[in-house]
Design an enzyme around this catalytic site. Structure first.
Site, short mmCIF file in Angstrom:
data_model
loop_
_atom_site.label_atom_id
_atom_site.label_comp_id
_atom_site.label_asym_id
_atom_site.label_seq_id
_atom_site.Cartn_x
_atom_site.Cartn_y
_atom_site.Cartn_z
N ASP A 17 13.44 -71.58 -39.21
CA ASP A 17 12.25 -71.21 -39.90
C ASP A 17 12.18 -69.72 -40.38
OD1 ASP A 17 12.67 -70.21 -37.23
OD2 ASP A 17 10.37 -69.99 -36.73
N HIS A 62 17.99 -62.82 -32.36
CA HIS A 62 18.06 -64.01 -31.32
C HIS A 62 18.80 -65.31 -31.90
CE1 HIS A 62 14.46 -62.33 -29.17
NE2 HIS A 62 13.91 -62.01 -30.35
O1 RIB Z 1 11.65 -65.89 -29.68
C1 RIB Z 1 12.53 -65.87 -30.69
C2 RIB Z 1 12.61 -66.99 -31.58
O2 RIB Z 1 11.37 -67.03 -32.27
C3 RIB Z 1 13.65 -66.74 -32.83
O3 RIB Z 1 13.67 -68.14 -33.55
C4 RIB Z 1 12.81 -66.02 -33.84
O4 RIB Z 1 13.20 -66.38 -35.26
C5 RIB Z 1 11.30 -66.25 -33.47
O5 RIB Z 1 10.42 -66.91 -34.14
CA CA Z 2 13.80 -68.41 -35.81
#
Ligand code: RIB
Ligand code: CA
Length: 313
Positions: free
Chosen positions: A10, A240
């Site tokens: 996303d 992340h």
């Molecule tokens: O919590 C971290 C996740 O949520 C990652 O995938 C980041 O892109 C956010 O949307």
């Molecule tokens: Ca993400």
């Protein structure tokens, strides 16, 4: 041999960093990207995935997927974190390519069936596309090589609520289905991603190494960094989604634990991932009813952050 993967995403600033790694790393064979709402609406996610591939000079199929959660209404996109365009509100070049005509779920099913036992599904957004693929063809459970999910939190607490991580919170019904499907699954959650910090020095090396793609990564990072400074008091960002790729390619940097995972689908704990370690008996036997999975609980955060920068520098 490179890992053939489908990257479900996303994008999203930290998604973009991960996509750059997936596009560039010689040990990854990027079979396609599938897109979902989450950090942005799904049309913007598709646009950004196409754009990032073009900036890297790659032609990669991009199949559009979920526009909303399976059951619940959609939460508003976090424009204050990723920007309204998902890439820090920087000006973006036009996109020439078009999405694959198939839905994300169909793309996943077709690709896994074409290469049984080979494909890694890596999801770094809300997991509705994986849930839809399971609905379309449950037999893929035995045909994927593995599923790697950036999401959830066992000991760290949440980033949307005190207990829920964003990707789980955005579609807990899909998450409950996907995390308990019985396929080989590894969860890469906040327990490890919050130990990794991509610093301005890392990003300067990435910008210098990635040409036009580097400009987008650095521009969007500047916006994302402000959010991290305000909310976590760190100078840099938690990469992340790149951590899921780091786990795939550098598993020795992580400590994993095997056990049973469940996802709370409603109430105050909505989106919480609850982990029961393998072999630990609970008086309530239901906590051990789900298939065994692996969960990342420890990491060498500096080594992972350096690996991201080294890969893209
Ligand atoms: O919590 C971290 C996740 O949520 C990652 O995938 C980041 O892109 C956010 O949307
Ligand atoms: Ca993400």
């Amino acid at each position: 041999m490179p890992h053939p993967i489908i990257f479900d995403t996303d994008p999203g600033v930290d998604d973009a960093q991960a996509i750059a790694i997936a596009l560039r790393h010689p040990d990854i064979e990027l079979l396609g990207m599938t897109t979902t709402y989450g950090n942005v609406d799904v049309e913007t996610a598709t646009h950004n995935a196409l754009l990032l591939a073009e900036l890297a000079g790659r032609e990669i199929p991009v199949a559009q997927g979920a526009a909303a959660p399976m059951v619940k209404p959609r939460h508003p996109a976090p424009a204050h974190i990723h920007g309204a365009n998902g890439l820090g509100n920087i000006e973006l070049p036009a996109v020439r390519g078009r999405p694959d005509p198939r839905s994300a779920a169909q793309f996943i099913v077709d690709t896994v069936n074409a290469r049984p036992g080979e494909v890694t599904l890596m999801a770094v957004g809300p997991v509705g596309n994986l849930a839809a693929a399971l609905q379309l063809d449950p037999a893929i459970i035995d045909k994927v090589k593995q599923v790697v999910i950036m999401g959830g939190s066992v000991r760290e607490g949440g980033n949307v609520t005190p207990v829920a991580e964003a990707n789980m919170f955005n579609d807990p019904d899909a998450a409950a289905r996907v995390l308990t499907a019985g396929w080989p699954l590894t969860l890469v959650g906040l327990d490890v991603t919050h130990r990794c910090v991509l610093t301005p020095a890392h990003m300067a090396r990435i910008e210098a190494g990635q040409g036009a793609l580097g400009e987008v990564l650095a521009g969007s990072y500047a916006f994302y960094r402000d959010f991290y400074y305000e909310f976590l008091g760190i100078d840099g960002c938690c990469p992340h989604d790149s951590c899921a790729l780091a786990w795939l390619l550098r598993p020795e940097l992580f400590i994993t634990s095997r056990g049973h995972l469940t996802v709370a689908m409603s109430g105050d704990a909505e989106g919480q991932t609850i982990f029961a370690p393998e072999g630990r008996a609970f008086i309530e036997a239901r906590w051990s009813r789900t298939p065994l999975v692996d969960v990342c609980l420890g990491v060498d955060g500096k080594a992972v952050s350096d690996w991201i920068a080294d890969t893209l520098a």
